[in-house]
Structures are given as structure tokens and as C-alpha cells.
Design an enzyme around this catalytic site. Structure first.
Site, PDB file in Angstrom:
ATOM      1  N   ASP A 218       0.724  -1.264  -0.028  1.00 35.45           N
ATOM      2  CA  ASP A 218      -0.136   0.089  -0.175  1.00 35.45           C
ATOM      3  C   ASP A 218       0.815   1.225   0.029  1.00 35.45           C
ATOM      4  O   ASP A 218       2.188   1.278   0.152  1.00 35.45           O
ATOM      5  CB  ASP A 218      -1.018  -0.009   1.062  1.00 35.45           C
ATOM      6  CG  ASP A 218      -2.219   0.727   1.147  1.00 35.45           C
ATOM      7  OD1 ASP A 218      -2.232   1.917   0.488  1.00 35.45           O
ATOM      8  OD2 ASP A 218      -3.433   0.285   1.390  1.00 35.45           O
ATOM      9  N   GLY A 244       4.418   1.013  -1.313  1.00 34.73           N
ATOM     10  CA  GLY A 244       4.981   1.507  -2.766  1.00 34.73           C
ATOM     11  C   GLY A 244       3.151   1.846  -3.463  1.00 34.73           C
ATOM     12  O   GLY A 244       2.318   1.914  -3.060  1.00 34.73           O
ATOM     13  N   HIS A 264     -12.719  -0.141  -8.445  1.00 34.56           N
ATOM     14  CA  HIS A 264     -13.985   0.595  -8.126  1.00 34.56           C
ATOM     15  C   HIS A 264     -13.383   2.030  -8.069  1.00 34.56           C
ATOM     16  O   HIS A 264     -14.359   2.731  -7.873  1.00 34.56           O
ATOM     17  CB  HIS A 264     -14.970  -0.091  -7.409  1.00 34.56           C
ATOM     18  CG  HIS A 264     -14.741   0.292  -5.977  1.00 34.56           C
ATOM     19  ND1 HIS A 264     -15.822   0.036  -5.305  1.00 34.56           N
ATOM     20  CD2 HIS A 264     -13.679   0.837  -5.372  1.00 34.56           C
ATOM     21  CE1 HIS A 264     -15.219   0.392  -3.728  1.00 34.56           C
ATOM     22  NE2 HIS A 264     -14.135   0.538  -4.006  1.00 34.56           N
ATOM     23  N   ASN A 311     -21.747   6.208  -4.646  1.00 37.85           N
ATOM     24  CA  ASN A 311     -20.757   6.649  -3.593  1.00 37.85           C
ATOM     25  C   ASN A 311     -19.529   6.905  -4.389  1.00 37.85           C
ATOM     26  O   ASN A 311     -18.769   7.866  -4.163  1.00 37.85           O
ATOM     27  CB  ASN A 311     -20.625   5.792  -2.327  1.00 37.85           C
ATOM     28  CG  ASN A 311     -20.006   6.288  -1.262  1.00 37.85           C
ATOM     29  OD1 ASN A 311     -20.266   7.218  -0.734  1.00 37.85           O
ATOM     30  ND2 ASN A 311     -18.799   5.616  -0.683  1.00 37.85           N
TER      31      ASN A 311
END
Ligand SMILES: C[S@@+](CC[C@H](N)C(=O)[O-])C[C@H]1O[C@@H](n2cnc3c(N)ncnc32)[C@H](O)[C@@H]1O
Length: 356
Positions: A218, A244, A264, A311
Site C-alpha cells: 500500500d 509502494g 472501483h 458513492n
């Protein structure tokens, strides 16, 4: 005179007019600390001597602790009873089991991060939904000023970042065990969870498959919390956390990549870039596990996925997709044997394979 039988039932409209009030009632009760105060156990009863039932707190006692107007708090608490978040006893109020599990800060299953994020950040972004639909873009600049990469927006302040990541974590805890169980992943030896946040999916996978090792990959901003959560897990010795950027940095090697609630977030062009990078890095026979809520083929359901898609419109560059749409993207990137599995949890699963 109009015939009453020709008048459509307004129930659906009336329910939706009220729906935001129900959400806000829960958000406010969480934000005020109602459920935490009740979880903290017995306080003073109505006579000031201590409540008779453990976990039950008298209104006056709660109002004092929460620095709230007693009459207004009573309205909120009674509304929470009607919403099945609280139970009313002779001596006061107590949490329902669902509130105790998901609405209390000290519960390991808490969804309070996502609730707080919904009450503050998302509430504001959604207030501009009409503009998002007109322009087809997220609302960060309109709501908060400035612009830039979307995750700089999610991580605007240390508190916002932590709230967001804990929110992802709460949902992850109820989804990831279903996602890693959707297919037999037993033949894989090394999972790399791209954008793995707190590591809940990698943890669930290592718990389910005893020989599996995992990497949580992450952005540097997300990794301190990932190390905290992974380090406290029962499978910490089989997991590592690597910092990363999955669009630009070399991806850690693995024979199974996972992207949970990642595709998404992005435009189709960025999804194609990411899928190409994963495909190139995978060995022959390697797999890609996608965790997303799948839309029905005609895109009119399920409602949860459609609300999630709106959303995404308000806060990302992406949207939710059907299994067919994921399959088209995956096949275009070279993947084969695309399978989908709808789960009973907030996330479904898709598995694709790089030909051997
Ligand atoms: C919507 S969250 C999903 C987190 C997690 N997979 C889950 O399902 O709970 C998106 C995650 O992707 C991470 N992320 C965003 N852009 C990234 C990038 N370019 N490289 C690596 N991670 C990224 C974010 O930090 C965040 O943890």
C-alpha cells in the site's frame, strides 16, 4: 371524485424521505458517544445509586456524561430504540448486540471508522450529488477546495486517514473471510494484496490457507496502520507489509494478486494499466482475486451495489461493475477462466487466471 384505488401507494417515497433522518440519527448517536458510554458499563441509576442491570444507564446520567440536553437526548435515545440500536429498560437504556459489536470504539468489529467518515466527509460530498451527476466527476474540489490525487483527499489529515482506513477495516472483517472462501486458493503460495490497507484480506487468507504467505502492499501513508494490524494478527509471521505505488513501483512477486475495492476507485484506463502490470508480474498459472460488490447483469441491483456506485461517483474516479464488465477487462488484459462468486457479505469475489 378520484377513485382511491387508483392512487399509488406513497410508502416508498415516504420511506425514502425519512431514510436520511435514520442514518443521521445513528451517525449523531455514534458521534456523541452514546454507544461507547453504554458499553462502559453500569452508571448511576435514576436514584443515583447505580443501575440495576449491567450496561443499563439512566438518561440523566448519560446526559451528564455526554454534556447533552436531557430532553433532546431522550428524543435521540428513543429514536435509537425504534431503530433497534438501543433497548429501553425501566432504569434506562442499553446497547443492542448489533450496536455493541459495530458501534462501539473498543469493539474489534467496530464500523465506527466508516460511520464517522460517512457522517463527516461523505455526508458533505453526497450533498453535491446533483453536480456529480451533471458533470460525471467526484466532488472533492467542490466540497473541500483544492484538488489532486484522490487518496491525498481521503488522507487529508492524520485523523481522516485513520478514520478511513479503520472504516475499510470494519467492512473488511465482515467481507474478507467470505471472499477468500469463495474459491479454492489452496494451490497458491504467495498472495500480494495490492492496496491492502490494514491487511484484513491477507490476514483472512492466511488464516484460511495455513501454507500461504502474504504481502500487504500500500501507499506509505497507509502502511503504519497495516503494520499495527498485521503485527497483532495470529498470522503475523507469514505476512509482510511493503510500501509502494501500484501504478508506478515494481510489484512484489507473488503467484496470487488481490485487489479489494481497488478497481472501483479508478477510470477504465487506469484499471487497464493496473491489470497489465499484474498480468506481466504473475507467473504462468498465477491468479488474480478481485473483491468488489457485483452489479446484476442489467445493472438495476442489488441496491447496496448501486448505492456504492453512486458513492464512488462522489468520491473517486470509478464505479461498480457487472461480472461481465470485469470479465471483459480481464480478458483484454490476457486473463482466462474468469469466475464470479456472489457472497452474502458486502463484497463479492472474482477470480481470473494467467494461462499456464
Ligand atoms: C478503497 S481502499 C481499499 C482497501 C482494502 N483493499 C480494503 O478492501 O479494505 C483503497 C486502498 O488503496 C490504496 N491505494 C490507493 N492508491 C494506491 C496506489 N497508487 N498504490 C498502492 N496503494 C494505493 C489506499 O491507500 C487504500 O488503502
Amino acid at each position: 371524485m378520484a377513485d382511491d384505488t387508483t392512487v399509488p401507494d406513497p410508502a416508498v417515497i415516504l420511506d425514502l424521505m425519512e431514510a436520511f433522518r435514520r442514518s443521521k440519527t445513528m451517525f449523531a448517536a455514534v458521534s456523541l458517544g452514546v454507544f461507547d458510554a453504554l458499553a462502559d458499563g453500569a452508571g448511576r441509576g435514576p436514584d443515583g445509586t447505580g443501575s440495576l442491570t449491567p450496561g443499563v444507564r439512566a438518561l440523566a446520567d448519560l446526559a451528564k456524561q455526554l454534556a447533552a440536553d436531557p430532553g433532546a437526548l431522550e428524543q435521540l435515545l428513543n429514536a435509537c430504540v425504534a431503530l433497534q440500536l438501543l433497548v429501553k429498560h425501566a432504569g434506562g437504556y442499553a446497547n443492542t448486540p448489533a450496536a455493541a459489536a459495530y458501534l462501539c470504539q473498543r469493539s474489534p468489529r467496530r464500523l465506527t471508522g466508516y460511520l464517522g467518515f460517512s457522517n463527516t466527509v461523505m455526508w458533505q460530498l453526497w450533498s453535491h450529488l446533483e453536480d456529480a451527476v451533471r458533470e460525471g466527476t467526484h466532488r472533492w474540489a467542490q466540497t473541500y477546495g483544492g484538488d489532486g490525487p484522490i487518496f491525498d483527499q481521503f488522507f487529508r489529515t492524520p485523523d481522516a486517514k485513520r478514520e478511513f482506513l479503520w472504516g475499510m477495516h470494519g467492512y473488511g472483517l465482515i467481507s474478507s473471510p467470505h471472499v477468500v472462501n469463495a474459491f479454492d486458493l489452496g494451490k497458491y503460495s504467495r498472495l500480494v494484496d495490492l492496496g491492502g490497507a490494514t491487511g484484513h484480506l491477507a490476514i483472512a487468507a492466511c488464516e484460511r490457507y495455513p501454507a500461504l504467505e502474504g504481502v500487504v502492499f500500500d501507499l506509505p501513508a497507509a502502511c503504519p496502520l497495516a503494520r499495527e494490524v498485521v503485527g497483532a494478527s495470529r498470522v503475523a509471521e507469514r505476512l509482510t507489509v511493503v510500501e509502494g505505488d501500484f501504478f508506478t513501483d515494481p510489484l512484489p512477486p507473488g503467484d496470487l494478486y488481490a485487489v479489494g475495492r481497488i478497481l472501483h476507485d479508478w477510470t477504465e484506463a487506469k484499471i487497464r494499466t493496473l491489470l497489465a502490470r499484474i498480468y506481466e508480474r504473475l507467473p504462468a498459472g498465477g491468479g488474480l482475486l478481485i473483491a468488489e460488490k457485483l452489479l446484476n447483469d442489467d445493472k438495476t441491483g442489488p441496491r447496496w451495489a448501486l448505492m456504492q456506485s453512486l458513492n464512488m461517483l462522489t468520491c473517486t474516479e470509478g464505479r461498480e461493475r457487472t461480472l461481465g464488465e470485469y470479465e471483459a477487462l480481464l480478458v483484454a488484459a490476457g486473463f482466462e477462466q474468469v469466475r464470479g462468486c456472489r457472497t452474502s457479505s458486502p463484497l463479492d469475489a472474482v477470480l481470473a487466471v494467467k494461462a499456464g
